[in-house]
Design a protein around this motif. Structure first.
Motif, PDB file in Angstrom:
ATOM      1  N   ASP A  34       5.221  42.670  45.401  1.00 29.23           N
ATOM      2  CA  ASP A  34       6.288  43.386  44.707  1.00 29.23           C
ATOM      3  C   ASP A  34       6.373  43.025  43.232  1.00 29.23           C
ATOM      4  O   ASP A  34       6.936  43.771  42.433  1.00 29.23           O
ATOM      5  CB  ASP A  34       7.633  43.112  45.386  1.00 29.23           C
ATOM      6  N   ASN A  35       5.841  41.855  42.849  1.00 24.62           N
ATOM      7  CA  ASN A  35       5.934  41.409  41.463  1.00 24.62           C
ATOM      8  C   ASN A  35       4.685  41.775  40.662  1.00 24.62           C
ATOM      9  O   ASN A  35       4.356  41.147  39.660  1.00 24.62           O
ATOM     10  CB  ASN A  35       6.153  39.888  41.412  1.00 24.62           C
ATOM     11  N   THR A  36       3.998  42.826  41.099  1.00 23.44           N
ATOM     12  CA  THR A  36       2.704  43.194  40.510  1.00 23.44           C
ATOM     13  C   THR A  36       2.776  44.535  39.797  1.00 23.44           C
ATOM     14  O   THR A  36       3.508  45.435  40.202  1.00 23.44           O
ATOM     15  CB  THR A  36       1.637  43.274  41.630  1.00 23.44           C
ATOM     16  N   LEU A  37       1.997  44.660  38.732  1.00 22.31           N
ATOM     17  CA  LEU A  37       1.776  45.949  38.082  1.00 22.31           C
ATOM     18  C   LEU A  37       0.274  46.138  37.937  1.00 22.31           C
ATOM     19  O   LEU A  37      -0.408  45.314  37.325  1.00 22.31           O
ATOM     20  CB  LEU A  37       2.429  45.986  36.688  1.00 22.31           C
ATOM     21  N   ASN A  38      -0.252  47.219  38.491  1.00 18.76           N
ATOM     22  CA  ASN A  38      -1.679  47.523  38.396  1.00 18.76           C
ATOM     23  C   ASN A  38      -1.890  48.570  37.310  1.00 18.76           C
ATOM     24  O   ASN A  38      -1.560  49.744  37.487  1.00 18.76           O
ATOM     25  CB  ASN A  38      -2.209  48.035  39.746  1.00 18.76           C
ATOM     26  N   LEU A  39      -2.436  48.128  36.188  1.00 19.26           N
ATOM     27  CA  LEU A  39      -2.598  48.970  34.996  1.00 19.26           C
ATOM     28  C   LEU A  39      -4.063  49.323  34.813  1.00 19.26           C
ATOM     29  O   LEU A  39      -4.927  48.449  34.767  1.00 19.26           O
ATOM     30  CB  LEU A  39      -2.068  48.222  33.768  1.00 19.26           C
ATOM     31  N   TYR A  40      -4.341  50.616  34.681  1.00 18.86           N
ATOM     32  CA  TYR A  40      -5.706  51.134  34.524  1.00 18.86           C
ATOM     33  C   TYR A  40      -5.785  51.809  33.162  1.00 18.86           C
ATOM     34  O   TYR A  40      -5.206  52.866  32.942  1.00 18.86           O
ATOM     35  CB  TYR A  40      -5.994  52.132  35.645  1.00 18.86           C
ATOM     36  N   ILE A  46      -4.987  47.552  24.407  1.00 24.38           N
ATOM     37  CA  ILE A  46      -3.664  46.940  24.366  1.00 24.38           C
ATOM     38  C   ILE A  46      -3.841  45.520  23.858  1.00 24.38           C
ATOM     39  O   ILE A  46      -4.867  44.878  24.110  1.00 24.38           O
ATOM     40  CB  ILE A  46      -2.990  46.944  25.765  1.00 24.38           C
ATOM     41  N   ASP A  47      -2.863  45.031  23.126  1.00 32.10           N
ATOM     42  CA  ASP A  47      -2.901  43.658  22.658  1.00 32.10           C
ATOM     43  C   ASP A  47      -2.694  42.735  23.862  1.00 32.10           C
ATOM     44  O   ASP A  47      -1.651  42.794  24.527  1.00 32.10           O
ATOM     45  CB  ASP A  47      -1.787  43.441  21.628  1.00 32.10           C
ATOM     46  N   PRO A  48      -3.676  41.875  24.196  1.00 36.70           N
ATOM     47  CA  PRO A  48      -3.516  40.980  25.361  1.00 36.70           C
ATOM     48  C   PRO A  48      -2.265  40.110  25.268  1.00 36.70           C
ATOM     49  O   PRO A  48      -1.685  39.746  26.298  1.00 36.70           O
ATOM     50  CB  PRO A  48      -4.789  40.123  25.311  1.00 36.70           C
ATOM     51  N   ALA A  49      -1.856  39.798  24.046  1.00 38.86           N
ATOM     52  CA  ALA A  49      -0.645  38.983  23.882  1.00 38.86           C
ATOM     53  C   ALA A  49       0.586  39.701  24.422  1.00 38.86           C
ATOM     54  O   ALA A  49       1.551  39.054  24.862  1.00 38.86           O
ATOM     55  CB  ALA A  49      -0.454  38.628  22.410  1.00 38.86           C
ATOM     56  N   LEU A  50       0.567  41.023  24.388  1.00 34.71           N
ATOM     57  CA  LEU A  50       1.704  41.780  24.922  1.00 34.71           C
ATOM     58  C   LEU A  50       1.756  41.698  26.446  1.00 34.71           C
ATOM     59  O   LEU A  50       2.848  41.672  27.030  1.00 34.71           O
ATOM     60  CB  LEU A  50       1.626  43.235  24.470  1.00 34.71           C
ATOM     61  N   ILE A  51       0.606  41.675  27.085  1.00 32.89           N
ATOM     62  CA  ILE A  51       0.587  41.513  28.542  1.00 32.89           C
ATOM     63  C   ILE A  51       1.169  40.158  28.917  1.00 32.89           C
ATOM     64  O   ILE A  51       1.997  40.045  29.825  1.00 32.89           O
ATOM     65  CB  ILE A  51      -0.840  41.684  29.090  1.00 32.89           C
ATOM     66  N   ALA A 280       9.796  48.835  34.037  1.00 33.02           N
ATOM     67  CA  ALA A 280       9.954  47.672  33.157  1.00 33.02           C
ATOM     68  C   ALA A 280       8.875  47.686  32.075  1.00 33.02           C
ATOM     69  O   ALA A 280       9.154  47.413  30.899  1.00 33.02           O
ATOM     70  CB  ALA A 280       9.881  46.381  33.969  1.00 33.02           C
ATOM     71  N   PHE A 281       7.652  48.016  32.466  1.00 30.19           N
ATOM     72  CA  PHE A 281       6.547  48.028  31.514  1.00 30.19           C
ATOM     73  C   PHE A 281       6.685  49.180  30.519  1.00 30.19           C
ATOM     74  O   PHE A 281       6.460  49.004  29.315  1.00 30.19           O
ATOM     75  CB  PHE A 281       5.211  48.141  32.257  1.00 30.19           C
TER      76      PHE A 281
END
Length: 357
Positions: A34-40, A46-51, A280-281
């Motif tokens: 449930d605490n996961t986001l799968n982004l394709y 995207i800036d990795p720092a934002l992830i 949220a994302f």
């Protein structure tokens, strides 16, 4: 007894190994917690720092996978067996995914950042009312030139590419729609034409350009231009920004007669499962500070007008990447064409690439 203990230890080690492998496999295919986001998403988009910031701020874990073309993304999701929560197709692919019933409408009551978006990027023909999509980045197709070889003002129009002084000195991005597209514009035709004779005429004009073409390449074009390997290139605005960051002699021009105006948007595919993480994302990425940081990292034009105000004045006023309204009005967004027509574009482009050899 020692043998028995050794056997037990070996079994425990094997079980632990299998558990680790299972966890690795789950992560690579998209976890289902449930605490996961799968982004394709596209590579390096995207800036990795934002992830990292999103994960720390929300507690969600992001599984990040990449694709290298709209078609590859479409095929993988269409075939099934994936759990992607968000993906980032271009405008014509959004049309195609809608027709294939592959997208979930947005619940706008859960979105807090739509007010930050520029009206110019909203309510486009590929998704009226933004029922399914949120703008992520936008840009243009244009011409990059090196002032070591080309004087300022020499390259202003698509037809300038055919000048004989650029013999064996132009690089083209490997994209059928874009290369046939600028040839169509040079003939005063639409980049979305479906007329076979018109496409043949555009291909014929490209054949005349062949002596000037040094190479037709993909991502390598950035390296070649940064290293002064050619005088001119045709590529997208964000790629141009990357090149220009590496070589101060490079400049970007969007011909005044028009070009392709493209949009990459975030959408929710029907494979989505983690809706709290999704919204949220989306809200996180629409926050002006985060959108501005992402635009600085990626180099493409932000659709977030509140974020744009946070970028340096030189960026805000740079018509290379934020062109005038007149140029935008004369530019075209690609439409989702019939597969037979797309096949015609691809076949003609392939013939052109073979001809120039």
């Amino acid at each position: 007894m020692k043998r028995l203990i050794s056997l037990v230890v070996a079994i425990l080690v094997a079980v632990a190994g299998l558990a680790l492998w299972s966890a690795h496999l789950q992560k690579s295919q998209g976890a289902t917690g449930d605490n996961t986001l799968n982004l394709y998403n596209w590579g390096d988009y995207i800036d990795p720092a934002l992830i990292t910031k999103f994960e720390k701020q929300t507690g969600y874990h992001v599984n990040y996978e990449t694709f290298d073309s709209n078609e590859a993304m479409y095929t993988k999701i269409k075939q099934g067996g994936t759990d992607y929560d968000l993906t980032v197709p271009s405008e014509y692919m959004i049309e195609k995914m809608k027709k294939a019933n592959m997208l979930i409408p947005l619940d706008k009551s859960k979105l807090t950042g739509l007010k930050n978006m520029s009206p110019d990027v909203m309510d486009r023909s590929f998704d009226p009312g933004n029922r399914y999509s949120i703008p992520y980045f936008w840009g243009t197709l244009g011409i990059i030139y090196n002032d070591k070889f080309v004087h300022a003002g020499e390259i202003q129009h698509w037809n300038d590419l055919w000048k004989p002084q650029y013999h064996d000195n132009i690089m083209l991005v490997d994209s059928a729609r874009d290369i046939l597209g600028f040839s169509l514009v040079s003939l005063g035709k639409s980049m979305n034409t479906t007329d076979a004779p018109t496409l043949q005429a555009a291909k014929g004009k490209l054949d005349e350009l062949a002596p000037n073409v040094k190479a037709v390449v993909a991502d390598e074009i950035k390296m070649y231009m940064a290293e002064n390997e050619a005088a001119i290139a045709v590529d997208w605005s964000g790629e141009a920004a990357d090149m220009m960051a590496e070589n101060a002699h490079l400049h970007y021009v969007v011909p005044s007669e028009g070009s392709n105006l493209w949009f990459d948007n975030l959408v929710i595919p029907k494979t989505a499962k983690h809706f709290k993480a999704i919204y949220a994302f989306l809200n996180f990425m629409m926050t002006p500070k985060n959108a501005a940081q992402n635009a600085e990292y990626v180099g493409y034009s932000t659709p977030n007008q509140a974020a744009l105000k946070l970028l340096p004045k030189a960026v805000q006023n740079d018509q290379q990447f934020y062109p005038s309204e007149a140029i935008i009005r004369r530019s075209e967004v690609y439409q989702d064409l019939d597969p037979a027509v797309v096949g015609m574009y691809n076949d003609l482009f392939l013939e052109f690439k073979m001809y120039r050899k």
